[in-house]
Design a protein around this motif. Sequence first.
Motif, PDB file in Angstrom:
ATOM      1  N   ALA A 164       0.827  -1.209   0.000  1.00  0.00           N
ATOM      2  CA  ALA A 164       0.000   0.000   0.000  1.00  0.00           C
ATOM      3  C   ALA A 164       0.860   1.258   0.000  1.00  0.00           C
ATOM      4  CB  ALA A 164      -0.924   0.003   1.214  1.00  0.00           C
ATOM      5  N   GLU A 165       2.043   1.152   0.558  1.00  0.00           N
ATOM      6  CA  GLU A 165       2.932   2.320   0.628  1.00  0.00           C
ATOM      7  C   GLU A 165       3.697   2.531  -0.671  1.00  0.00           C
ATOM      8  OE1 GLU A 165       2.958  -0.205   2.784  1.00  0.00           O
ATOM      9  OE2 GLU A 165       1.775   0.751   4.365  1.00  0.00           O
ATOM     10  N   GLY A 166       4.161   1.427  -1.243  1.00  0.00           N
ATOM     11  CA  GLY A 166       5.026   1.561  -2.418  1.00  0.00           C
ATOM     12  C   GLY A 166       4.279   1.776  -3.718  1.00  0.00           C
ATOM     13  N   GLN A 167       3.189   1.066  -3.920  1.00  0.00           N
ATOM     14  CA  GLN A 167       2.423   1.153  -5.170  1.00  0.00           C
ATOM     15  C   GLN A 167       0.933   1.261  -4.817  1.00  0.00           C
ATOM     16  OE1 GLN A 167       4.189  -1.856  -4.501  1.00  0.00           O
ATOM     17  NE2 GLN A 167       6.128  -0.962  -5.180  1.00  0.00           N
ATOM     18  N   PRO A 168       0.511   2.368  -4.247  1.00  0.00           N
ATOM     19  CA  PRO A 168      -0.861   2.472  -3.706  1.00  0.00           C
ATOM     20  C   PRO A 168      -1.956   2.228  -4.737  1.00  0.00           C
ATOM     21  CG  PRO A 168       0.183   4.632  -3.842  1.00  0.00           C
ATOM     22  CD  PRO A 168       1.254   3.628  -4.074  1.00  0.00           C
ATOM     23  N   ASN A 169      -1.798   2.752  -5.947  1.00  0.00           N
ATOM     24  CA  ASN A 169      -2.855   2.599  -6.955  1.00  0.00           C
ATOM     25  C   ASN A 169      -2.946   1.161  -7.457  1.00  0.00           C
ATOM     26  OD1 ASN A 169      -3.774   5.483  -7.297  1.00  0.00           O
ATOM     27  ND2 ASN A 169      -1.604   5.729  -7.767  1.00  0.00           N
ATOM     28  N   LEU A 170      -1.806   0.593  -7.780  1.00  0.00           N
ATOM     29  CA  LEU A 170      -1.784  -0.787  -8.244  1.00  0.00           C
ATOM     30  C   LEU A 170      -2.210  -1.741  -7.132  1.00  0.00           C
ATOM     31  CD1 LEU A 170      -1.139  -2.832 -10.484  1.00  0.00           C
ATOM     32  CD2 LEU A 170       1.259  -2.786  -9.722  1.00  0.00           C
ATOM     33  N   HIS A 171      -1.803  -1.444  -5.906  1.00  0.00           N
ATOM     34  CA  HIS A 171      -2.138  -2.298  -4.764  1.00  0.00           C
ATOM     35  C   HIS A 171      -3.661  -2.389  -4.579  1.00  0.00           C
ATOM     36  CE1 HIS A 171      -1.344  -4.339  -0.974  1.00  0.00           C
ATOM     37  NE2 HIS A 171      -2.273  -3.572  -0.418  1.00  0.00           N
ATOM     38  N   ARG A 172      -4.353  -1.270  -4.705  1.00  0.00           N
ATOM     39  CA  ARG A 172      -5.815  -1.280  -4.557  1.00  0.00           C
ATOM     40  C   ARG A 172      -6.456  -2.085  -5.682  1.00  0.00           C
ATOM     41  NH1 ARG A 172      -4.849   4.140  -3.158  1.00  0.00           N
ATOM     42  NH2 ARG A 172      -5.413   4.822  -5.273  1.00  0.00           N
ATOM     43  N   ALA A 173      -5.928  -1.935  -6.891  1.00  0.00           N
ATOM     44  CA  ALA A 173      -6.490  -2.671  -8.029  1.00  0.00           C
ATOM     45  C   ALA A 173      -6.294  -4.178  -7.854  1.00  0.00           C
ATOM     46  CB  ALA A 173      -5.835  -2.206  -9.329  1.00  0.00           C
ATOM     47  N   VAL A 174      -5.101  -4.576  -7.390  1.00  0.00           N
ATOM     48  CA  VAL A 174      -4.811  -5.999  -7.182  1.00  0.00           C
ATOM     49  C   VAL A 174      -5.733  -6.573  -6.114  1.00  0.00           C
ATOM     50  CG1 VAL A 174      -3.079  -7.612  -6.317  1.00  0.00           C
ATOM     51  CG2 VAL A 174      -2.425  -5.851  -7.972  1.00  0.00           C
ATOM     52  N   ALA A 175      -5.958  -5.814  -5.058  1.00  0.00           N
ATOM     53  CA  ALA A 175      -6.780  -6.297  -3.951  1.00  0.00           C
ATOM     54  C   ALA A 175      -8.239  -6.495  -4.361  1.00  0.00           C
ATOM     55  CB  ALA A 175      -6.703  -5.315  -2.785  1.00  0.00           C
ATOM     56  N   MET A 176      -8.679  -5.811  -5.412  1.00  0.00           N
ATOM     57  CA  MET A 176     -10.084  -5.856  -5.796  1.00  0.00           C
ATOM     58  C   MET A 176     -10.406  -6.921  -6.838  1.00  0.00           C
ATOM     59  SD  MET A 176     -10.868  -1.763  -6.051  1.00  0.00           S
ATOM     60  CE  MET A 176     -12.534  -2.043  -6.660  1.00  0.00           C
ATOM     61  N   THR A 177      -9.379  -7.543  -7.430  1.00  0.00           N
ATOM     62  CA  THR A 177      -9.633  -8.447  -8.557  1.00  0.00           C
ATOM     63  C   THR A 177      -8.870  -9.756  -8.401  1.00  0.00           C
ATOM     64  OG1 THR A 177      -9.804  -6.495  -9.982  1.00  0.00           O
ATOM     65  CG2 THR A 177      -9.658  -8.634 -11.076  1.00  0.00           C
ATOM     66  N   ARG A 178      -9.567 -10.878  -8.557  1.00  0.00           N
ATOM     67  CA  ARG A 178      -8.913 -12.181  -8.553  1.00  0.00           C
ATOM     68  C   ARG A 178      -8.282 -12.432  -9.922  1.00  0.00           C
ATOM     69  NH1 ARG A 178     -11.539 -16.555  -8.371  1.00  0.00           N
ATOM     70  NH2 ARG A 178     -13.425 -15.752  -9.385  1.00  0.00           N
ATOM     71  N   THR A 179      -7.230 -13.233  -9.964  1.00  0.00           N
ATOM     72  CA  THR A 179      -6.510 -13.477 -11.208  1.00  0.00           C
ATOM     73  C   THR A 179      -7.399 -14.010 -12.325  1.00  0.00           C
ATOM     74  OG1 THR A 179      -4.385 -13.779 -10.114  1.00  0.00           O
ATOM     75  CG2 THR A 179      -4.632 -14.792 -12.281  1.00  0.00           C
ATOM     76  N   PRO A 180      -8.239 -15.055 -12.088  1.00  0.00           N
ATOM     77  CA  PRO A 180      -9.076 -15.535 -13.201  1.00  0.00           C
ATOM     78  C   PRO A 180      -9.973 -14.449 -13.779  1.00  0.00           C
ATOM     79  CG  PRO A 180      -9.074 -17.115 -11.397  1.00  0.00           C
ATOM     80  CD  PRO A 180      -8.419 -15.869 -10.878  1.00  0.00           C
TER      81      PRO A 180
END
Length: 219
Positions: A164-180
């Motif tokens: 969350a500190e290093g890549q806040p925007n990407l981190h939020r996107a990753v947390a919201m979407t499963r890989t499949p």
Amino acid sequence: MARPRTQLLSREIILDAALELIRTQHDFTIVGIGKHLGVNPSSLYHHISGGKDEIINALRERIYKNIDLRSLQTRSPSWQSKLAAWVRAYREAVAQNPAAIPILIGQSVDDAPTLAIYEALASILSEAAIPEDQHLGVISMLDSLVFGSAIDAGSPEPLWDTTAEGQPNLHRAVAMTRTPDRVTSGLEMGIQAAVSYIERLVEESSTATTDFEAADRGR
């Protein structure tokens, strides 16, 4: 002496070994297959006389055999639907063996199964009235979508190790979407984008033809 009950070598066993080496070593050789199977490499030529090139073509045939091209030959659905179905079917086939993709596309295509796949696509592009001098460019674009998505399907989960500190925007996107979901939605977005681009290409070609005909009549 009685013959062994289990066949030591066959065409299918050789293909299985080639795929295993591709998965583990990203390539294969005749010598490597022989070593993997514990046989003299020269014995492979009794089953695959054409060597590595024939094995690659046989792998293409195996990987592509479940693609239903007949459903794309009817004129009932729109070309947009058939194009989307072509992309999904081809991508699903190659996604089963993503490590094999560099091998499958790293050699000139002269085998019947692969040529049939691209002939079906060329037929769809003709139905869409895409100028023929644009066909190969569109095919290359769709290839990028198919093979890129197939490789993406084999990505680890999660693909990005973020904070969350290093890549806040990407981190939020990753947390919201499963890989499949990410892979599937990405493929569908790509298909929609490709169809929209092709529709614009067809419209521009039609407009240019109309303008040319009007100018020709005015002479």
